[in-house]
Design an enzyme around this catalytic site. Structure first.
Site, PDB file in Angstrom:
ATOM      1  N   GLU A 265      72.672  47.542   6.356  1.00  0.00           N
ATOM      2  CA  GLU A 265      73.455  47.473   7.288  1.00  0.00           C
ATOM      3  C   GLU A 265      74.715  47.921   6.743  1.00  0.00           C
ATOM      4  OE1 GLU A 265      72.715  44.355  10.544  1.00  0.00           O
ATOM      5  OE2 GLU A 265      75.040  44.237  10.098  1.00  0.00           O
ATOM      6  N   HIS A 286      47.889  42.776  -3.014  1.00  0.00           N
ATOM      7  CA  HIS A 286      46.777  43.231  -1.974  1.00  0.00           C
ATOM      8  C   HIS A 286      47.073  43.620  -0.893  1.00  0.00           C
ATOM      9  CE1 HIS A 286      44.626  41.255  -5.247  1.00  0.00           C
ATOM     10  NE2 HIS A 286      45.547  40.116  -5.323  1.00  0.00           N
ATOM     11  N   LYS A 400      75.120  46.963  20.736  1.00  0.00           N
ATOM     12  CA  LYS A 400      75.510  46.064  21.448  1.00  0.00           C
ATOM     13  C   LYS A 400      75.929  46.650  22.968  1.00  0.00           C
ATOM     14  CE  LYS A 400      76.241  42.536  17.707  1.00  0.00           C
ATOM     15  NZ  LYS A 400      77.157  41.854  16.929  1.00  0.00           N
TER      16      LYS A 400
HETATM   17  O1  PA5 Z   1      76.619  41.700   9.392  1.00  0.00           O
HETATM   18  C1  PA5 Z   1      76.950  41.868  10.619  1.00  0.00           C
HETATM   19  O2  PA5 Z   1      77.957  42.203  11.060  1.00  0.00           O
HETATM   20  C2  PA5 Z   1      75.810  41.696  11.749  1.00  0.00           C
HETATM   21  O3  PA5 Z   1      74.673  41.691  11.426  1.00  0.00           O
HETATM   22  C3  PA5 Z   1      75.981  40.397  12.592  1.00  0.00           C
HETATM   23  O4  PA5 Z   1      75.786  39.261  11.645  1.00  0.00           O
HETATM   24  C4  PA5 Z   1      75.015  40.308  13.837  1.00  0.00           C
HETATM   25  O5  PA5 Z   1      75.246  41.277  14.649  1.00  0.00           O
HETATM   26  C5  PA5 Z   1      75.494  39.156  14.700  1.00  0.00           C
HETATM   27  O6  PA5 Z   1      77.134  39.253  15.090  1.00  0.00           O
HETATM   28  P1  PA5 Z   1      77.870  38.003  15.280  1.00  0.00           P
HETATM   29  O7  PA5 Z   1      77.921  37.052  14.193  1.00  0.00           O
HETATM   30  O8  PA5 Z   1      78.984  38.672  16.027  1.00  0.00           O
HETATM   31  O9  PA5 Z   1      77.105  37.434  16.436  1.00  0.00           O
END
Ligand code: PA5
Length: 410
Positions: A265, A286, A400
């Site tokens: 990410e 394996h 989202k």
């Molecule tokens: O790292 C990030 O920003 C995302 O992976 C969030 O952790 C994930 O989308 C969840 O978002 P939130 O904490 O706003 O619910």
């Protein structure tokens, strides 16, 4: 203690202090708090005192959250508690909205003895909010006091959950504004669940602080986060755009999951990035090793090796059969695991596949804290090396947004 064994890279990686200082300046300009939160004594004290008050009151702690709000706690729980024997309070982390998962969790919890931690930085993530609606409705119907069964961990000012925390006077903790989800394991997001299940969060933060100090050093030899990023970047330039993380320890398998999100990410942007793959030693020898050794040569392998396991188990010798003479030496499972790891690394090296090892002396709070900071710091450097912002996630936000739009159009 954490160290690197780089001999199988067969390449010398280095950098001068000016270069590291320049990258540190670029990171500082992004105004991110992930390396400062380890000094936050107030949150530490608040979390510890809350966990102390909760001691003995709940059988189950359930995290409602997803992604960066869930993966750190999963890793901490699996790394630092017994793999099979789960003492109260047991920790369950949903990290999904699969109806079977939700209903099967309900089969094993007693609502009266359950504490729900609703964790979301934005306070609006559909998965987390719907999980919350579901369990809040259940507790309402059972006439349970929400103040006793819910804790919110969210943005200090904004979002639906923050509003609700104020309106309904529900216990809450803040995720600092300048710390994003996947960098939040060392805030209340990871610290509160850890403290509730009895882990030593002082030690966790002490380990993270030690690595943070390395992260801020301009001395290449002393800065493991920079070394890691530099290795990943140099090899990606040579076409090794996949990083395979292989812990040789069952307990830290979920560390690779946590890291997979962090790397994917943070760095996967603008048609650039490194694809993370998880594997587990010896299990995946394996499963994936054939591909790793003879498939496309596009991977860098990151082994994680543990020096001292919690126990030493001897392998008994009960048969004298020819063909099994390789087991004649009275070895332990610990030795076998190490020998297999070395043999796997050697096989990759013989096939010209770059690999290196991150060594930790034991699986404990200090080292987990240090590992979190090692990977977070390396990811921050890597973002600057790729010249991208490691701290946003437009691709995640788009999904989202489209989910919310599709729901409105139903
Ligand atoms: O790292 C990030 O920003 C995302 O992976 C969030 O952790 C994930 O989308 C969840 O978002 P939130 O904490 O706003 O619910």
């Amino acid at each position: 203690m954490i160290s690197f064994d780089l001999k199988n890279l067969q390449q010398n990686i280095t950098a001068n202090p000016e270069t590291i200082a320049d990258f540190l300046k670029k990171i500082a300009n992004r105004k991110q708090g992930f390396y400062e939160i380890v000094d936050d004594k107030k949150t530490l004290a608040d979390v510890k005192s809350f966990a102390k008050k909760m001691r003995g009151k709940y059988q189950d702690v359930v995290i409602l959250g997803i992604g960066g709000s869930a993966l750190g706690a999963i890793c901490l729980e699996q790394s630092l508690t017994h793999l099979f024997k789960k003492n109260a309070p047991r920790l369950h982390v949903l990290d999904n909205i699969d109806p079977t998962l939700i209903s099967e969790l309900e089969d094993v919890i007693d609502y009266k003895k359950t504490l729900f931690l609703v964790i979301t930085k934005s306070g609006t993530t559909p998965e987390t909010i719907t999980q919350y609606f579901y369990f809040r409705d259940k507790t309402n119907k059972k006439k349970l006091d929400p103040k006793k069964h819910f804790v919110f961990i969210t943005d200090p000012k904004n979002g639906f959950l923050r509003e609700l925390a104020t309106e309904e006077r529900i216990n809450s903790f803040a995720i600092p504004e300048n710390v994003g989800g996947r960098f939040s394991v060392l805030t209340a997001v990871g610290l509160l669940p850890a403290a509730l299940i009895g882990l030593n969060i002082d030690k966790l933060l002490a380990g993270a602080r030690m690595m943070r100090d390395q992260f801020l050093s301009t001395n290449f030899e002393k800065n493991l986060p920079f070394q890691l990023a530099k290795i990943q970047y140099e090899f990606s330039k040579k076409g090794k755009n996949i990083n395979v993380m292989i812990p040789y320890a069952q307990k830290i398998f979920r560390l690779a999951d946590w890291y997979r999100q962090l790397l994917a990410e943070s760095i996967g942007k603008k048609n650039l990035g490194i694809t993370p793959i998880n594997a587990l030693g010896v299990t995946d020898q394996h499963s994936q090793l054939q591909l790793f050794n003879e498939g496309p040569n596009d991977k860098l392998f990151i082994f994680i090796e543990v020096k001292k396991f919690h126990t030493t188990l001897k392998i008994p010798k009960i048969y004298q059969k020819s063909g099994l003479d390789f087991l004649d030496k009275n070895i332990t499972f610990n030795q076998l695991l190490q020998i297999e790891k070395d043999a796997t690394a050697e096989s990759l090296t013989k096939n010209n596949r770059p690999n290196f090892t991150i060594k930790i002396d034991a699986i404990n709070e200090e080292n987990l804290g240090a590992l979190f900071m090692l990977f977070e710091g390396a990811t921050a450097f890597l973002g600057e090396m790729f010249q991208i912002n490691a701290f946003d996630q437009p691709g995640v936000e788009l999904s989202k947004k489209l989910t919310k739009r599709a729901l409105l159009n139903l």
